[in-house]
Design a protein around this motif. Sequence first.
Motif, mmCIF file in Angstrom:
data_model
loop_
_atom_site.group_PDB
_atom_site.id
_atom_site.type_symbol
_atom_site.label_atom_id
_atom_site.label_comp_id
_atom_site.label_asym_id
_atom_site.label_seq_id
_atom_site.Cartn_x
_atom_site.Cartn_y
_atom_site.Cartn_z
ATOM 1 N N GLU A 61 12.265 5.665 2.293
ATOM 2 C CA GLU A 61 10.916 5.854 2.395
ATOM 3 C C GLU A 61 10.228 4.959 3.503
ATOM 4 O O GLU A 61 9.242 5.151 4.149
ATOM 5 C CB GLU A 61 10.182 6.259 1.295
ATOM 6 C CG GLU A 61 8.708 6.489 1.237
ATOM 7 C CD GLU A 61 7.835 6.370 -0.074
ATOM 8 O OE1 GLU A 61 6.925 6.311 -0.254
ATOM 9 O OE2 GLU A 61 8.723 6.422 -1.058
ATOM 10 N N THR A 62 10.444 3.609 3.112
ATOM 11 C CA THR A 62 9.988 2.457 3.921
ATOM 12 C C THR A 62 10.430 2.696 5.354
ATOM 13 O O THR A 62 9.553 2.270 6.111
ATOM 14 C CB THR A 62 10.359 1.359 3.042
ATOM 15 O OG1 THR A 62 10.172 1.128 1.770
ATOM 16 C CG2 THR A 62 10.061 0.022 3.902
ATOM 17 N N HIS B 222 7.979 4.830 7.010
ATOM 18 C CA HIS B 222 6.658 4.154 7.323
ATOM 19 C C HIS B 222 6.760 3.040 8.495
ATOM 20 O O HIS B 222 5.813 3.041 9.388
ATOM 21 C CB HIS B 222 6.263 3.622 6.189
ATOM 22 C CG HIS B 222 5.677 4.636 4.905
ATOM 23 N ND1 HIS B 222 5.135 5.739 5.364
ATOM 24 C CD2 HIS B 222 6.238 4.778 3.814
ATOM 25 C CE1 HIS B 222 4.744 6.651 4.234
ATOM 26 N NE2 HIS B 222 5.437 5.868 3.180
ATOM 27 N N ASP C 98 1.009 -1.175 -0.228
ATOM 28 C CA ASP C 98 -0.038 -0.039 -0.127
ATOM 29 C C ASP C 98 0.843 1.427 -0.043
ATOM 30 O O ASP C 98 2.043 0.984 -0.107
ATOM 31 C CB ASP C 98 -0.955 0.098 1.224
ATOM 32 C CG ASP C 98 -0.235 -0.114 2.476
ATOM 33 O OD1 ASP C 98 0.992 0.469 2.541
ATOM 34 O OD2 ASP C 98 -0.734 -0.364 3.572
ATOM 35 N N ASN C 99 0.436 2.474 0.228
ATOM 36 C CA ASN C 99 0.994 3.582 0.046
ATOM 37 C C ASN C 99 1.914 3.751 1.279
ATOM 38 O O ASN C 99 2.663 4.821 1.140
ATOM 39 C CB ASN C 99 0.229 4.679 0.010
ATOM 40 C CG ASN C 99 -0.854 4.892 0.984
ATOM 41 O OD1 ASN C 99 -0.692 4.056 1.942
ATOM 42 N ND2 ASN C 99 -1.719 5.787 0.755
ATOM 43 N N THR C 100 2.163 2.766 2.348
ATOM 44 C CA THR C 100 2.957 3.116 3.409
ATOM 45 C C THR C 100 4.053 1.834 3.233
ATOM 46 O O THR C 100 4.749 1.634 4.242
ATOM 47 C CB THR C 100 2.326 2.728 4.798
ATOM 48 O OG1 THR C 100 1.705 1.451 4.780
ATOM 49 C CG2 THR C 100 1.142 3.923 4.948
ATOM 50 N N ARG C 101 4.184 1.272 1.908
ATOM 51 C CA ARG C 101 5.071 0.097 1.967
ATOM 52 C C ARG C 101 4.515 -0.830 2.617
ATOM 53 O O ARG C 101 5.556 -1.783 2.781
ATOM 54 C CB ARG C 101 6.426 0.674 2.020
ATOM 55 C CG ARG C 101 7.167 1.546 1.031
ATOM 56 C CD ARG C 101 6.797 1.245 -0.392
ATOM 57 N NE ARG C 101 7.212 2.470 -1.037
ATOM 58 C CZ ARG C 101 8.348 2.699 -1.618
ATOM 59 N NH1 ARG C 101 9.456 1.609 -1.585
ATOM 60 N NH2 ARG C 101 8.772 3.489 -2.562
ATOM 61 N N SER D 6 14.068 4.338 -1.688
ATOM 62 C CA SER D 6 13.023 3.351 -1.545
ATOM 63 C C SER D 6 13.125 2.968 0.027
ATOM 64 O O SER D 6 12.238 2.887 0.744
ATOM 65 C CB SER D 6 12.938 2.284 -2.419
ATOM 66 O OG SER D 6 11.802 1.461 -2.019
#
Length: 473
Positions: A462-463, A466, A430-433, A459
């Motif tokens: 960003e992950t 989250h 999803d958009n939160t990885r 990546s």
Amino acid sequence: MGNPKAFLTINRKEAGYRPRHERISDYGEVEQTLNTEDRLLQASRCMDCGVPFCQYGCPLGNKMPEWQDLIYKGNWKGAAHSLQSTNDFPEFTGRVCPAPCEKTCVLAIDDSPVTIRENEAAVMEHAYSEGYMKPELPNTRTGKKVAVIGSGPAGMAVANQLNKKGHLVTVYEKDTSIGGLLRYGIPDFKLNKNVVQRRVDLMKEEGIEFVVNTEIGKDIKGKDIVKNYDAVCIAIGSQVPRNLDIEGRELEGVHYAMEYLKMQNKIVAKESITDDEFINAKGKNVLVIGGGDTGSDCIGTANRQGAANIMQIEILTKPKELKDVENRWPVPFPVYLKTSSSHLEGCERKWSLHTKRFIGENGKLTGVEVVEVEWQKDSSGKFIMNEVGEPKILKIDLVFLALGFVNPIQEGFLEEMEIIMNERKNIHTDNTRKTNIDKIFAAGDCVSGQSLVVTSIASGRETAHHIDEFLRK
């Protein structure tokens, strides 16, 4: 901004490569280094644009004008701090990144962008040599435990970021050493493995635990990992190579490119390999199928092994030189003809060639049948390949398939945990990885498909953000 007119008075100057006759006899890095005075002058060429297109071009959003100015002023420590505020591993990207920042530099309009990539590598070499790279342990620990599966650039970035947040991070790697693609996929002549190891050593001192020779889903059950950690991040890359399923594929002498590159990296590292793993191009006619960086790496390796002849073919048409590409600025990844140091060491390059079959005798490769093709658009605008003329047979002893990668390995952890994949067999998040399984996230090429080191680091960062939010709920 130290010298606002430098871009008008100082020309772009690249460090260049070591002499060909010298570099093809070893696996040392081919790129040379500028002296400090020249490097300061190159950094001074940054215009400090009102709109820094270089930052737009960089997947990490590196603050180029800021650290170029710090270099020019001789503040290497400040430049290293600025770089690492957006990029976990500038010493890697400073060597192997295709530098989209330079393609989007305003000076690229005149084909003379700032030497951003080389400047980046220089900053980190100063930082290490002058003792600025010291362990920075978090002030407090949260007590939350995170397992990262895979130690490539994405996995290392996830681990680095979460450790800085105070979480307890363990990285699991199925191979003998940490680094993934950085360790086993990129040749030493582009990225010396001491550069990788010194960063790994620093991360260990900062509290990250690395576990090697351990495949999750095989040596340790996936369910046990999920049970024992508060969060799990999959960062296993896109490991399944694209095949060329044609007649003769089973012949001895036809190999995936990564088999070859990993084998040679293990030899350079003095790791043991089996007789079946050993691939030797000495005295052979070598064909590299695929025109990208991996194919180029095979060329450089084959030259160092003493291949008799090397040819690289690509099924697509020959791209234009960068200077001839229309509307190329500020495009971060324009399509143009790339000539690497390996190409300059010796190989024949051909385009618009389709491989029809591999030919052999007594189970061994002896030739490859190819035919010229042309590409035309049909009524719907889709490109269609048509053969032109008669097929030709090339006398070839060794073939390397450098056709990219299609998806992560499904067997093992992904199958055990029933991770949902998308239509391309990459991990769906999803958009939160986050995957479809609670506590399990994913980062890097196993999510996006085959990409670059710089995008994998982005990546991973960003992950990690989250995952940190998830752990603090």
